[in-house]
Enzyme design. Structure first.
Site, PDB file in Angstrom:
ATOM      1  N   GLU A  60      17.556  20.022  15.141  1.00  0.00           N
ATOM      2  CA  GLU A  60      18.352  19.429  16.227  1.00  0.00           C
ATOM      3  C   GLU A  60      19.031  20.502  17.072  1.00  0.00           C
ATOM      4  O   GLU A  60      19.164  20.347  18.295  1.00  0.00           O
ATOM      5  CB  GLU A  60      19.398  18.470  15.638  1.00  0.00           C
ATOM      6  CG  GLU A  60      18.824  17.161  15.119  1.00  0.00           C
ATOM      7  CD  GLU A  60      18.122  17.304  13.777  1.00  0.00           C
ATOM      8  OE1 GLU A  60      17.335  16.416  13.408  1.00  0.00           O
ATOM      9  OE2 GLU A  60      18.368  18.331  13.084  1.00  0.00           O
ATOM     10  N   HIS A 129      21.855   7.086   8.268  1.00  0.00           N
ATOM     11  CA  HIS A 129      20.943   6.823   9.377  1.00  0.00           C
ATOM     12  C   HIS A 129      21.288   5.526  10.106  1.00  0.00           C
ATOM     13  O   HIS A 129      20.446   4.962  10.805  1.00  0.00           O
ATOM     14  CB  HIS A 129      19.494   6.725   8.873  1.00  0.00           C
ATOM     15  CG  HIS A 129      18.942   8.001   8.322  1.00  0.00           C
ATOM     16  ND1 HIS A 129      19.332   8.506   7.113  1.00  0.00           N
ATOM     17  CD2 HIS A 129      18.024   8.873   8.829  1.00  0.00           C
ATOM     18  CE1 HIS A 129      18.676   9.637   6.880  1.00  0.00           C
ATOM     19  NE2 HIS A 129      17.884   9.881   7.902  1.00  0.00           N
TER      20      HIS A 129
END
Length: 326
Positions: A60, A129
């Protein structure tokens, strides 16, 4: 006019902007050959080729670092972070780098980039998540933050985000991907900083975002049918900039306000809006401000437990009716 899923609207919105402007590029994990893990980017690689649609390593920080560099040198990148929870991995770029760059460079360079991500719960992905992190983003000066609830808004707000000179966080709700809506033909361009009154009403105002919008609308219909309460529902859509004019105008008509928030209760987006209402429209209120939220607790993966934690239609109906009838 065509019926599109929220999922397909993402691909159409990206394609619209890539076709319009050759400087728009798109990259992220599994977004090219695989068409995205949520199948939101199917067909883009075939349409625009591997130079403009690229898969990245699972990093990321690398994704947002590349986006910032591309934006500083003249491109208009759309970068995907697979799950919004993973903003925690690359938070330095959000909080310290591209959010501040135009400011610290005295406007000499800009960072016109969009960070797309799948946000929110309801699909059994567990505590790491499933978070709703819009409040993480809206607290950072220099970022704009939007969260559409319909396919048309996905396309229009994505276009506005790509064309904006500042970095925009674009939050797509995972549970909305399969939902459908009628979408006009041709180019669709919306405006950041605008809320929508999606159901007019006179007895109270319900402010909602993303997945909570259809739930608030369903609750409003039940409130009307079961309790005779005519609720106005506002889709906030844009947290930064925030459409205070539409929100305060509704407060002045209904005099009672509720928020329906998926983010955890502590420091949620509704708390900020409630503080604005208290500052600017306190004497318009006929009842206390009420927040309907997810508890300040990690989301469980078990379906029954996750459903119990997220604000649902019955909880909205119960809380609004109890408040107005007390």
């Amino acid at each position: 006019m065509a019926e599109l899923t929220y999922r397909d609207a993402v691909a159409r919105g990206i394609a619209q902007e890539m076709a319009r402007d050759p400087d728009v590029v798109f990259f992220g994990e599994d977004v090219a050959a695989a068409g995205g893990v949520f199948k939101t980017t199917v067909g883009l690689l075939e349409q625009f080729g591997p130079k403009r649609v690229r898969d990245t390593p699972i990093s990321e920080q690398a994704i947002l670092g590349a986006a910032m560099g591309a934006a500083m040198t003249g491109l208009k990148p759309i970068a995907e972070i697979m799950f919004s929870d993973f903003f925690a991995v690359c938070f330095n770029y959000l909080a310290n780098e591209f959010s501040k760059h135009r400011y610290i460079s005295n406007g000499q360079t800009k960072c016109p980039l969009v960070v797309r991500t799948a946000n929110g719960g309801g699909v059994r992905f567990g505590a790491q998540h499933s978070q709703s992190v819009e409040n993480w983003c809206m607290m950072i000066p220099g970022l704009k933050v939007v969260a559409p609830s319909t396919p048309t808004d996905v396309i229009g707000l994505l276009a506005a985000s790509v064309r904006d000179p500042d970095p925009v966080i674009f939050l797509e709700h995972k549970s909305l991907y399969p939902t459908k809506g009628d979408v006009p033909d041709g180019e669709i361009v919306d405006r950041l900083g605008t809320a929508k009154i999606v159901r007019p009403g006179k007895d109270c105002t319900i402010l909602a975002l993303a997945l909570m919008v259809p739930r608030a609308l369903e609750a409003a219909e039940k409130l009307q049918a079961q309790h005779g309460i005519d609720a106005e529902v506002i889709d906030v859509r844009s947290l930064v900039p925030l459409d205070t004019q539409t929100i305060l105008g509704s407060v002045g008509r209904t005099h009672r306000v509720f928020t329906v928030e998926e983010n955890p209760r502590l420091c949620g987006w509704g708390a900020e809006i409630m503080s604005i209402i208290a500052d600017e429209a306190f004497y318009e209120l006929d009842a206390p401000l009420v927040r309907i939220t997810t508890p300040h607790c990690p989301l469980p993966a078990a379906d029954v437990l996750e459903d119990a934690m997220l604000p649902n239609v019955d909880r909205i109906v119960e809380r609004v009716s109890r408040t107005l009838n007390s």
